[in-house]
Design an enzyme around this catalytic site. Structure first.
Site, PDB file in Angstrom:
ATOM      1  N   GLU A  31       4.014  -0.260  -1.158  1.00 32.52           N
ATOM      2  CA  GLU A  31       3.066  -0.150  -0.158  1.00 32.52           C
ATOM      3  C   GLU A  31       1.611   0.701  -0.241  1.00 32.52           C
ATOM      4  OE1 GLU A  31       2.507   0.004   4.635  1.00 32.52           O
ATOM      5  OE2 GLU A  31       4.310   0.956   3.814  1.00 32.52           O
ATOM      6  N   GLU A  75       4.185  -3.752  12.138  1.00 34.62           N
ATOM      7  CA  GLU A  75       4.344  -2.239  12.030  1.00 34.62           C
ATOM      8  C   GLU A  75       3.042  -1.493  12.761  1.00 34.62           C
ATOM      9  OE1 GLU A  75       5.602   0.934   8.764  1.00 34.62           O
ATOM     10  OE2 GLU A  75       3.861  -0.252   8.148  1.00 34.62           O
TER      11      GLU A  75
END
Length: 304
Positions: free
Chosen positions: A185, A280
């Site tokens: 990520e 998220e």
């Protein structure tokens, strides 16, 4: 006597019919309360619906399922007890839901900088990979988030990149036999982090050369770091295995910022993506009203 018996029997039958009717009406009401599944596989996290499900993880998962969500993501899964992991896994299975990502060290892996090439950091990373395999089995997970750590100012960029690639190759060796995938990520939280751009992450995944090392494309972070979302996803699409969501600015649900999520999700769907899109982000509004507004926001941007 016979007439009174008949009346009694009629009364009993009426009562039973009324009770049965009440049960049926209640069941129908409960069924009506459950929303249709979202077409895109959006994955909330624990705490997102705490006001509607104050009873804990199981209640919140049931609420998510009732609202049409088909998956969960839980960054802190690895820090949970084995009993809680098993409970989450069982509940997901009972509800027919999937497990999204968890962070392979419970959320503080920025401190383990694979950029440095230090053996102690590599050993910690590989141990965490092995622990993650066991946790993944308990919840039937397939993806684990990896953040390589901080940019090392005393080392050339090429050397840092080489150190990261070698560490990820070792991690991939652990995950491949189990069909599990690390998703790297790139982030925007801190300018000192090593991994910040999609093309950089693409290059690393290509160099590792494993189905167990792919990209987690977090739309919020990538909008902040580079923008041009769809064009960038198109260029790096072959390595993207997981997507996360958050509008910018604010990192809240779609519709609270500048990103045209309806268009992005339609493009992602047209690419044939059948994976999970992790929610998220935070809730833009507090309380039950905020939770309902969040659900409605996702209804508006879900594909038609």
């Amino acid at each position: 006597m016979e007439r009174r018996g008949f009346i009694k029997r009629m009364g009993l039958g009426t009562a039973l019919f009324s009770a049965a009717g009440a049960v049926s009406i209640s069941a129908l009401a409960e069924e009506k309360r459950k929303a249709a599944p979202f077409k895109m596989d959006f994955a909330p996290h624990f705490g997102m619906f705490k006001n509607h499900a104050p009873g804990g993880m199981v209640d919140e998962l049931k609420f998510m399922a009732d609202q049409g969500f088909r998956s969960l993501e839980d960054n802190g899964l690895l820090k949970r007890t084995v009993a809680d992991q098993e409970l989450i896994g069982k509940t997901l299975n009972d509800l027919g839901m999937r497990m999204g990502v968890f962070v392979i060290d419970g959320g503080d892996n920025w401190k383990v900088s694979l950029t440095t090439g230090k053996q102690e950091f590599l050993d910690t990373f590989l141990k965490t990979c092995r622990d993650s395999v066991e946790a993944a089995k308990r919840v039937n997970a397939k993806w684990m988030t990896v953040v390589p750590g901080y940019f090392e100012r005393n080392l050339p960029m090429g050397v840092q990149t080489g150190n990261v690639i070698e560490a990820l190759k070792r991690g991939a060796e652990i995950f491949e036999p189990h069909g599990l995938t690390m998703v790297l990520e790139p982030l925007s939280d801190n300018p000192d982090l090593f991994l910040r751009h999609a093309d950089q992450t693409y290059m690393i995944c290509k160099a590792v050369g494993s189905p167990s090392c792919k990209i987690l494309y977090d739309i919020y972070h990538m909008q902040r770091n580079e923008g041009n979302l769809i064009a960038t996803m198109e260029k790096t699409w072959s390595e993207i295995a997981y997507i996360q969501i958050g509008d910018n600015p604010g990192r809240k649900e779609p519709g609270t910022g500048e990103i045209n999520y309806s268009h992005v999700f339609q493009w992602v769907n047209n690419k044939g993506f059948d994976g999970i899109l992790g929610m998220e982000h935070g809730n833009a509004q507090p309380g039950k009203e905020g939770e309902l507004a969040l659900i409605e926001a996702y209804r508006k941007v879900d594909i038609s």
